[in-house]
Scaffold this active site. Structure first.
Site, short mmCIF file in Angstrom:
data_model
loop_
_atom_site.label_atom_id
_atom_site.label_comp_id
_atom_site.label_asym_id
_atom_site.label_seq_id
_atom_site.Cartn_x
_atom_site.Cartn_y
_atom_site.Cartn_z
CD GLU A 274 -2.59 -1.42 -0.04
OE1 GLU A 274 -3.15 -0.46 -0.79
OE2 GLU A 274 -3.30 -2.51 -0.24
CD GLU B 271 -1.44 -3.96 -7.86
OE1 GLU B 271 -1.32 -4.92 -7.11
OE2 GLU B 271 -2.21 -2.96 -7.41
#
Length: 496
Positions: free
Chosen positions: A266, A295
């Site tokens: 994260e 991502e």
């Protein structure tokens, strides 16, 4: 023209403010809001959303976008051109989707994650099924509303998250994974590894894990003045500007690695958004240019940096300091092998990087079938289990470890999952290019991850949404997308 630009900019200011309110409410609902408050806050959310819809669908605002778009070649500001192109594309939702359906869906996807969370906790797919059926039905209708001559069916949803990638491109990509990587994966996962019971069966206190997650925030130079770390049912990143991007993680006392790599993952997302040029904060160009590029950053930080031997050579002593009894006599080498072990597993977010793409493949195939109507929601658990057995080599025994494990469908993210695998492939290509300019391993060994942050800011992060994924790849790697970097990286690492 100037009048239309003025209307657009004034409306944008309101949209940003309303979006900020909704963002804060969503963050609160997912992290700290008491359970009893959720129904009440959902009612307030629906009111705000309706007001936001009024602004978005204001004829003057819509006309301003269309008129500016008609004369887009006259605009000198490249960033503003990109913003107007995206705004024009987004008008489809307002012009083609009936207002009542749009608003009802917004409320549905606010309530969905909480219904999902309870269903997951109780291992009861039937509790979530009616909500998911409504979400799938809306997305099937959305496809029909938004279809064009170029985009049909599931491609409409895929394009929302990764421009230029549709079923044709993803099928080609996943076929490359299946043909060039899958046989290697099957060979590697045949091997059985033995690790100390301290790692496999040990208990690691939540307090200690929180302490190490906070330590990691400093290691990765995650600015505490611009971000926070909380806990949620499913780890996520939530950002609104270059001065406010927040993350969550999840602590499991029987799985030390889970919170460590969720936190690092994260932070990869968050650092990307925090390193956007601040000039984009008041525009619609703040954030990641696509889900795949987003991502790529989280996967690079989590796997290529966070699971490297160099990283743990520096930081394993701190982990042992926090868990001296639990990690006693566990060597650095054994810990490194443990966090990089490859095995057939059930849970996507805890899958190793070698098998991860196969988990995404399952979701991609299921989404295609749901949106095409070939698969009914009621049959989803059975089909899920069958495909997991086929592609991953392991069959779930419960809904919680199977079809209910991911939150994404509960808030309507169809077309999103494929970007996870694509992101890993982007990451390998970008990492290779970065390593040609700076010695990445040396930066990690010297505990200077800020040097990595700086390179990525210059070549990827600072552009926000002002460049397309293809443009970002050309800027950072000077090449078009090439999945061979991904396959070669994995084969090289796991051959060791």
């Amino acid at each position: 023209m100037e009048n239309y630009i003025k209307i657009y900019e004034e409306t944008r200011k309101k949209l940003k403010a309303y979006g900020y309110m909704m963002w804060l409410m969503s963050w609160d609902r997912e992290t700290e809001a008491p359970k009893a408050s959720l129904a009440y806050s959902a009612k307030q959310f629906s009111v705000i959303q309706e007001e936001l819809y009024k602004i978005e669908s204001d004829p003057k605002y819509m006309e301003s976008i269309e008129k500016i778009y008609e004369h887009i070649d006259q605009l000198e500001d490249h960033d503003f051109k990109v913003e107007i192109k995206q705004a024009y594309k987004d008008l489809r939702m307002i012009k083609k989707v009936p207002k009542e359906e749009y608003l009802a869906y917004g409320l549905l996807t606010q309530e969905g994650p909480h219904i999902w969370a309870e269903a997951k906790e109780k291992n009861d797919f039937e509790m979530f099924r009616p909500t998911l059926e409504k979400i799938v039905d809306f997305n099937k209708k959305l496809v029909k509303y938004l279809e064009t001559d170029e985009l049909k069916g599931y491609d409409v949803l895929l394009d929302m998250y990764e421009e230029g990638f549709g079923v044709k491109e993803y099928d080609l990509f996943f076929n490359t994974v299946k043909e060039d990587l899958a046989p290697f994966v099957l060979e590697v996962t045949k091997l059985k590894h033995r690790f100390s019971r301290k790692l496999t069966k040990g208990t690691f206190s939540k307090e200690g894990q929180i302490k190490f997650s906070n330590y990691l925030m400093d290691v990765f130079a995650y600015d505490r003045h611009k971000g926070v770390l909380k806990e949620s049912a499913h780890p996520f990143t939530s950002g609104v500007s270059s001065v406010d991007t927040r993350i969550t993680t999840k602590y499991h006392e029987d799985n030390l690695a889970s919170s460590i790599f969720s936190t690092i993952h994260e932070m990869g997302h968050a650092i990307y958004e925090l390193q956007n040029d601040e000039k984009y904060d008041d525009t619609m160009l703040h954030g990641g240019t696509s889900l795949g590029i987003h991502e790529s950053e989280s996967r690079m930080y989590e796997n290529m940096i966070g699971r490297s031997y160099a990283f743990w050579k520096v930081h394993y002593p701190k982990l042992v300091e926090i868990f001296p009894k639990e990690l006693k006599n566990i060597t650095l080498e054994e810990f490194y092998k443990y966090i990089n072990r490859s095995e057939r597993s059930l849970i996507r977010i805890e899958a190793d990087e070698l098998t991860y793409a196969l988990h995404v493949l399952v979701r991609y195939e299921l989404e295609k079938q749901l949106i095409s109507g070939k698969l009914k929601v009621k049959d989803l658990p059975r089909r899920w289990n069958g495909m997991m057995s086929k592609y991953v080599g392991k069959k779930p025994q419960t809904d919680t470890e199977g079809v209910l494990q991911d939150i994404h469908w509960s808030f309507g993210s169809f077309g999103y999952f494929p970007t996870y695998a694509l992101g890993s492939a982007y990451a390998a290509q970008i990492y290779d290019a970065m390593n040609n300019e700076i010695n990445v391993e040396e930066a990690i060994l010297n505990n200077k991850i800020e040097l990595i942050n700086a390179w990525l800011k210059e070549h990827v992060h600072r552009f926000g949404k002002s460049k397309t994924p293809k443009e970002i790849l050309m800027i950072s790697t000077k090449q078009a997308f090439d999945p061979s970097y991904y396959v070669n990286y994995l084969k090289r690492k796991f051959s060791e």
